[in-house]
Design a protein around this motif. Sequence first.
Motif, short mmCIF file in Angstrom:
data_model
loop_
_atom_site.label_atom_id
_atom_site.label_comp_id
_atom_site.label_asym_id
_atom_site.label_seq_id
_atom_site.Cartn_x
_atom_site.Cartn_y
_atom_site.Cartn_z
N ASN A 69 0.84 -1.30 -0.09
CA ASN A 69 -0.01 -0.06 0.05
C ASN A 69 0.91 1.15 0.21
O ASN A 69 1.97 1.17 0.05
N TYR A 121 -8.56 8.91 -6.87
CA TYR A 121 -8.90 8.50 -5.47
C TYR A 121 -9.32 9.70 -4.55
O TYR A 121 -8.10 10.27 -4.10
N THR A 126 -8.43 5.63 1.38
CA THR A 126 -8.10 4.69 0.61
C THR A 126 -6.53 4.42 0.53
O THR A 126 -6.21 3.25 0.13
N SER A 127 -5.76 5.31 1.04
CA SER A 127 -4.19 5.20 0.97
C SER A 127 -3.45 3.95 1.75
O SER A 127 -2.67 3.75 1.60
N MET A 129 -5.14 1.15 2.31
CA MET A 129 -5.60 -0.17 1.72
C MET A 129 -4.69 -0.72 0.89
O MET A 129 -3.88 0.03 0.21
N SER A 253 -12.37 -3.06 -1.94
CA SER A 253 -11.41 -3.17 -0.75
C SER A 253 -12.10 -3.25 0.63
O SER A 253 -12.85 -2.13 0.73
N SER A 318 -14.17 0.61 3.81
CA SER A 318 -14.57 -0.05 2.48
C SER A 318 -14.39 0.88 1.31
O SER A 318 -14.88 2.14 1.29
N SER A 319 -13.76 0.57 -0.02
CA SER A 319 -13.70 1.40 -1.09
C SER A 319 -13.81 0.50 -2.43
O SER A 319 -13.61 -0.60 -2.18
N ARG A 342 -16.64 6.20 -7.92
CA ARG A 342 -15.91 5.56 -6.61
C ARG A 342 -16.83 5.77 -5.33
O ARG A 342 -17.52 6.74 -5.17
N TYR A 344 -16.55 5.56 -1.04
CA TYR A 344 -15.66 5.02 0.11
C TYR A 344 -16.72 5.33 1.47
O TYR A 344 -17.32 6.29 1.59
#
Length: 803
Positions: A69, A121, A126-127, A129, A253, A318-319, A342, A344
């Motif tokens: 990640n 993103y 999210t960074s 994950m 994810s 979750s994303s 997207r 999130y």
Amino acid sequence: MFYGLGTAIAFELTLGPALGQTAATHVEDVVVTAPTQSLSEEQATALQSVPQAATVITQDQIEAQQITNLQQAKSLVPGVNMKVLNIQNNAFNIRGFGNATGTSISASPSGVPIYIDGIYYPRPGTSLMDIPDLTGFQVLKGPQGTSGGYDSTSGAVYVSTALPSFTAGQKLSVGYGSYNYANVNYSATGPIADSNWAAFRLSLFGDYNDGWLYSIYNSNPQRYFGKFGKGVRAQVLLQPTNDLSIRLVADYSFLRYTCCISLTSGVITNYANGQPVANNFFQRAARVGYTPQSFNGLQRWNTDVSGTYGIGPGETASSGGGAVIVNYNFNGYALNSTTAIRQYTYQCHWWNNTIINVDTARAGCWDPTSWSAQEDLSIATPKGGPVDVKAGVFVFLELFRSWNQSWNGSQAAEWFSPTSNPEVNDVALNWAKQNSYDMVSTRNVSPYAQAIWHATEEFEMTFGLRFTESWKSGFATGTITGQSGAGLSAADQALAQQVRSSVFGAPASWSQYISSTQGLLTGLVSASYKFTPDVMGYATYAHGGRLGGPNVSYGYLPQGAQSVIKNEETDSYEIGLKTSFLDNRVQANVAAFLIDDRNYITPVAQILNVGTTISYVANAPRARSRGFELDLRARPIDELNVYFNGSYNDARYTSFPSAPCPFEYSFQSSCNLTGKPLSFTPRWAFSVGAEYDLDLGIALPALYANAVTFFVGPDFSWQSATYSGDFGENANSAYSVISGYGILNLHGGLKANDGSWNLTGWAHNALDHRYYLYKSANYVGSGLVGGVPGQPLMAGATFTLKF
């Protein structure tokens, strides 16, 4: 040839040839001098013609360091700084600018956009994950908006994953390590129905660890900083002709993290002027009968928190989303369309105090969700003429919502003790709740254009222009509720309500609606000159920016705070030299930069009379970052690869005369931070590493019939001391300073010469250095000092099989 400022282009141009793709991407822009180059060698050299500083993390580095990640990749890029408190509250900065925090700036996404396969993103969570099938990272320094994508202040991060292949294959990777760390990655790729125009790739991953921080209470020996993640990424590549390619991407994810525990390290009992801190931590602890176990958490690796009041700290996120990426070439023109949606969602489960074992708080959570849609449509003129032009439009829509709760526990009244009347305190604070909701809707339209003038074979100039029109509306509402106080007099009931509002920093109920329309004009001028085919000098000026918007967040906006955040704008100046020599065995790049930032968007906080804080957003009038960077890669012999990346970065406020005060200066109404350093920006940082390969020239009897290679390598990263606070009570506090530290990672193992398998042993933080990622000067409103610890020694092994 200059090409590197494009967003989606940056991925495909470096990956296509090595993965055996024939898709109609921008691969023609890459000049590969050695047909036997590996993917990692192509990645390392691909940006040597780009007139701006850039750092590449290659596939070899990703595999050697078990990077899954963005957080793990950060240590390899000095000048890039990441703050991680939890999944939602993290920030990514380049050269000091980008985003100071992820919690309260719902209207303003980061000034350092992150792209995965060219898809933007927008949210920071999210960074953290994991990303399956990672193949590379590119970090471009300086504003990038004139080449498409989202607006930026100081750079952008481009992450690439493996493309579908027309050659069938599978890959399985299994790892195990300390604290029951387990990781499984699987991918399969190949043609669809034996066609020569359609291919697929399916990637799955899962990882887990128990957690490495322990509760000291035997009644509930809970572990913290444990992690469970899983995800899937599916791709289809359609290439009906050599001029048309369509890439379909879908991903999901999930991450569960038992995080956010802080270790205590001391108590502030006197302000900076010597005045005693009234109602300090020791006085409060005595009132509730609490005796802290220790104030040296980094030596103990455990915490006073027991999790008695529920399930204990934790969070999930979750994303997911889908994208269609189309490349079409006609008469030499290149048309690109990247369309994506997207989603999130973040949920916290902090059902007890996460600092000490006192029931002051049962919950303190925000649960944001974001839905976004984007379209980046561009067209580029044919190559080979005196001028190359790319023009397009980026459209971004987002609906951001957050549900927020703060819930006091049974000892809040004794802990805060705001009045001398225990009955009033009890009614005012025990079991009191604050519930709030905030929402920001965004519509951005950004036309952009960039032209490259090839004046001579040696001299080029680049011009870029972009304009963003942004429409945003924000809404926030909240209530504070608690015990009715039916047994109190009318005067005491009114006093209880007043006390409750003063501690939470908000009235019993509030609501606000704010809308804004803002325009942002940015641009770029760059000149480069090739002194020789392998030596290029350049100078670049770029004007970048970050959109503001309605100043709404999970808390109450106090009187005097600005209702609309102004746009943040940067002027970036950079000169540099990029060189290759000794038959391309050595690459040495150096850059010097200066960034002037106006209306720097930063979170601030007011410290209330009982020590609690109310946080919101403000514009600091001016900030500046200046320094230099060195990026070196070398292959002195065929068996040895080495790298060194270093940076000097002096980032500080140049005008912030009426800023909130750090805790030790909170006896003042405001402080002058002019000349003070920005947080999370170490002045000095470097990373250095190597890998040595030794072809054993022998097979492994009864295990493998072909020859194998032994490999081994260290990687060391170091940074100087830095302030880690971001809110008012922590920013530029002497108690938020993280001392300089270095982390050593080791890896080694065996790999098949034909690439069919790889066995890697690894140790992260091999010297088991104890350090903080973040420190605060005012936990639980009392002057308690502590912070979030970094990961200890982790060791394990990973086996990868390709078939």
